[in-house]
Design an enzyme around this catalytic site. Structure first.
Site, PDB file in Angstrom:
ATOM      1  N   ASP A 158       2.260 123.862  68.790  1.00  0.00           N
ATOM      2  CA  ASP A 158       2.010 123.278  70.121  1.00  0.00           C
ATOM      3  C   ASP A 158       1.250 121.949  70.063  1.00  0.00           C
ATOM      4  OD1 ASP A 158       3.062 125.716  71.117  1.00  0.00           O
ATOM      5  OD2 ASP A 158       1.083 126.619  70.915  1.00  0.00           O
TER       6      ASP A 158
ATOM      7  N   HIS B  55       9.415 123.500  72.058  1.00  0.00           N
ATOM      8  CA  HIS B  55       9.188 122.057  72.158  1.00  0.00           C
ATOM      9  C   HIS B  55       9.480 121.608  73.582  1.00  0.00           C
ATOM     10  CE1 HIS B  55      10.117 121.658  67.589  1.00  0.00           C
ATOM     11  NE2 HIS B  55       8.958 122.204  67.833  1.00  0.00           N
TER      12      HIS B  55
HETATM   13  P1  IMP Z   1       5.688 134.872  65.123  1.00  0.00           P
HETATM   14  O1  IMP Z   1       6.040 133.548  64.541  1.00  0.00           O
HETATM   15  O2  IMP Z   1       6.361 135.150  66.437  1.00  0.00           O
HETATM   16  O3  IMP Z   1       5.804 135.991  64.139  1.00  0.00           O
HETATM   17  O4  IMP Z   1       4.111 134.820  65.495  1.00  0.00           O
HETATM   18  C1  IMP Z   1       3.093 134.726  64.498  1.00  0.00           C
HETATM   19  C2  IMP Z   1       1.938 133.878  65.021  1.00  0.00           C
HETATM   20  O5  IMP Z   1       2.348 132.538  65.096  1.00  0.00           O
HETATM   21  C3  IMP Z   1       1.453 134.253  66.419  1.00  0.00           C
HETATM   22  O6  IMP Z   1       0.061 133.992  66.506  1.00  0.00           O
HETATM   23  C4  IMP Z   1       2.210 133.294  67.317  1.00  0.00           C
HETATM   24  O7  IMP Z   1       1.552 133.093  68.547  1.00  0.00           O
HETATM   25  C5  IMP Z   1       2.174 132.053  66.440  1.00  0.00           C
HETATM   26  N1  IMP Z   1       3.260 131.100  66.661  1.00  0.00           N
HETATM   27  C6  IMP Z   1       4.494 131.129  66.127  1.00  0.00           C
HETATM   28  N2  IMP Z   1       5.181 130.037  66.501  1.00  0.00           N
HETATM   29  C7  IMP Z   1       4.381 129.307  67.256  1.00  0.00           C
HETATM   30  C8  IMP Z   1       4.516 128.029  67.905  1.00  0.00           C
HETATM   31  O8  IMP Z   1       5.537 127.334  67.827  1.00  0.00           O
HETATM   32  N3  IMP Z   1       3.440 127.614  68.622  1.00  0.00           N
HETATM   33  C9  IMP Z   1       2.301 128.322  68.684  1.00  0.00           C
HETATM   34  N4  IMP Z   1       2.115 129.477  68.075  1.00  0.00           N
HETATM   35  C10 IMP Z   1       3.153 129.979  67.377  1.00  0.00           C
END
Ligand code: IMP
Length: 451
Positions: free
Chosen positions: A17, A45
């Site tokens: 982010d 995005h």
């Molecule tokens: P996952 O990628 O859904 O397995 O999530 C694992 C961790 O990464 C969690 O804390 C999510 O909130 C964070 N996360 C994954 N992708 C993003 C992103 O694009 N922006 C912010 N947090 C992310």
């Protein structure tokens, strides 16, 4: 774009982010191909073009530019339904992205059982143990990829005889596992999975190809490639705040495995960060401001997740974490976004070191419990009152904003060559090498964009 910047990577230095979408969007006119190499629909995005706001999760941001070939590389895990929905949503707004999209035949599919497992395992872990995932099935899909025998790739969609039988077996064993591990299978149904696969074959079949050969062919004829990182280096599976991370390599080091291109060819590495810090999901966050200052940043910066809508946790800029991620990733440029959000604070904090168990640290500790006990050493810098939304030249920023940037630059050790002062493409200040690279040498100039 000059030779040294020919192949470029834009990636996040924090926990995602950081405004990567806007930076990629801005750079797109100088590139022929834009490539996603990691993650999946967990990324979000947001790009604003005039009054239009586009939220993309799987498609490379580059698809918004008609001249760009958008590539989803082998390292991405693709939820086909989300991808089709995203293509349809763009098409409804007049952007015909499908003909310019190429999906690697080596990329893996995120299927219903991955998403179900993601949700059930998080629920079972409870509020203390959960990772706070996006529930998009990312971790379970990458786990299948590493397990090898239980994965489904796009190549299987176009080639594999007996896929239906294999899927039925896979779903059967996954149902048994889910029932045993979590006491339920979340309504998993083999026919529904097969329907989704058939629909993916029908809608995406002509987009599937050997993207590795495509990229090497493009490089051989002199095309320029922009690699678009998803998530952020602090969420990297090896270098992030483990275990509160995602399951892929989120920085330029992920380009080799995730796109099939040696990352040594990618000499311009634009790490993006915000002028403060945010995090969604669980996990330690040293500079978090769980108070009215954090709330003020959240409201002013519209800090709510693009993918999940969750309120983001907010805090002061963490120079220790940012220097660490810039070092790990070999960042050559720092794009600092949301400087405008900090207008109106009397003082602005920057974390210059960590204090943990009575010791001063200059790099983050590996253990999550040590990081959770860590406190920030905060330096307070004077704030500024002026609204920055209309500023287009570095020299026109208030003196205290310039001093703030200079302090961050010296702490992180990477030149700040892009500064975001609002959500629109045009609300960006370019400096130094970046303004020269985008054909705007000399004094930094307002950004010229093509729609
Ligand atoms: P996952 O990628 O859904 O397995 O999530 C694992 C961790 O990464 C969690 O804390 C999510 O909130 C964070 N996360 C994954 N992708 C993003 C992103 O694009 N922006 C912010 N947090 C992310």
């Amino acid at each position: 774009m000059s030779g040294s910047r020919r192949h470029t990577c834009v990636f996040g230095l924090g926990w995602g982010d950081e405004g990567k979408g806007k930076v990629v969007d801005l750079l797109c006119p100088a590139f022929d191909l834009v490539v996603r190499f990691n993650g999946g629909a967990n990324a979000g995005h947001t790009v604003c073009v005039g009054a239009d706001r586009f939220a993309l999760h799987l498609l490379p941001t580059g698809v918004l530019h008609e001249h760009v070939t958008a590539v989803i590389g082998p390292g991405v895990v693709v939820d086909p339904s989300t991808l089709v929905a995203e293509l349809d949503a763009l098409s409804a707004r007049g952007v015909d992205a499908a003909p310019r999209l190429r999906i690697s035949d080596r990329a893996h599919l995120v299927l219903a059982y991955h998403k179900i497992e993601d949700q059930l395992s998080e629920r079972a872990a409870g509020p203390e143990g959960k990772i706070g995932t996006t529930s998009r099935g990312i971790g379970p899909c990458y786990a299948d990829k590493m397990r090898r025998t239980t994965a489904v790739r796009f190549a299987d969609l176009v080639g594999e005889a007996g896929l239906e039988e294999r899927i039925r077996k896979l779903v059967g064993s996954r149902k048994s596992f889910l029932n045993a591990a979590y006491g339920g299978d979340g309504g998993l149904d083999a026919d529904a999975v097969l329907t989704e696969i058939q629909s993916a074959r029908r809608r995406l079949g002509s987009n599937i190809c050997d993207t590795t050969a495509l990229l090497h062919g493009a490089m051989a004829k002199g095309d320029r490639i922009l690699f678009e990182g998803a998530n952020g280096v602090l969420l990297d599976v090896d270098h992030g705040t483990y275990p509160f991370v995602t399951s892929s390599s989120t920085g330029p080091h992920g380009i080799g495995p995730g796109a099939g291109v040696p990352d040594s060819l990618v000499t311009c590495r634009v790490g993006t960060a915000k002028a403060y810090s945010t995090r969604v999901g669980s996990g330690p966050f040293v500079t978090e401001l769980d108070n009215e200052i954090g709330e003020r940043i959240r409201q002013r910066g519209r800090e709510f997740g693009t993918t999940t809508g969750r309120p983001r946790r907010c805090g002061w800029f963490d120079a220790v974490a940012c220097r660490y991620s810039a070092t790990v990733s070999g960042a050559t440029d720092l794009a600092l976004m949301h400087l405008d959000t900090l207008s109106g604070f009397d003082e602005i904090g920057v974390c210059t070191a960590y204090r943990c168990d009575g010791r001063i640290l200059h790099t983050p500790p590996a253990a999550a419990d040590a990081l959770a006990r860590t406190e920030p050493v905060i330096e307070l810098l004077p704030g500024w009152g002026e609204d920055l939304g209309g500023v287009r030249f570095f020299e026109d920023l208030p003196a205290d904003a310039r001093s703030y940037l200079a302090r961050l630059e010296s702490l992180v050790g990477v030149p700040i060559t892009m500064i975001g002062v609002g959500p629109d493409r045009t609300q960006t200040i370019l400096r130094g090498g970046m303004s020269a690279a985008l054909g705007q040498p000399g004094r930094s100039r307002p950004v010229q964009v093509s729609k």
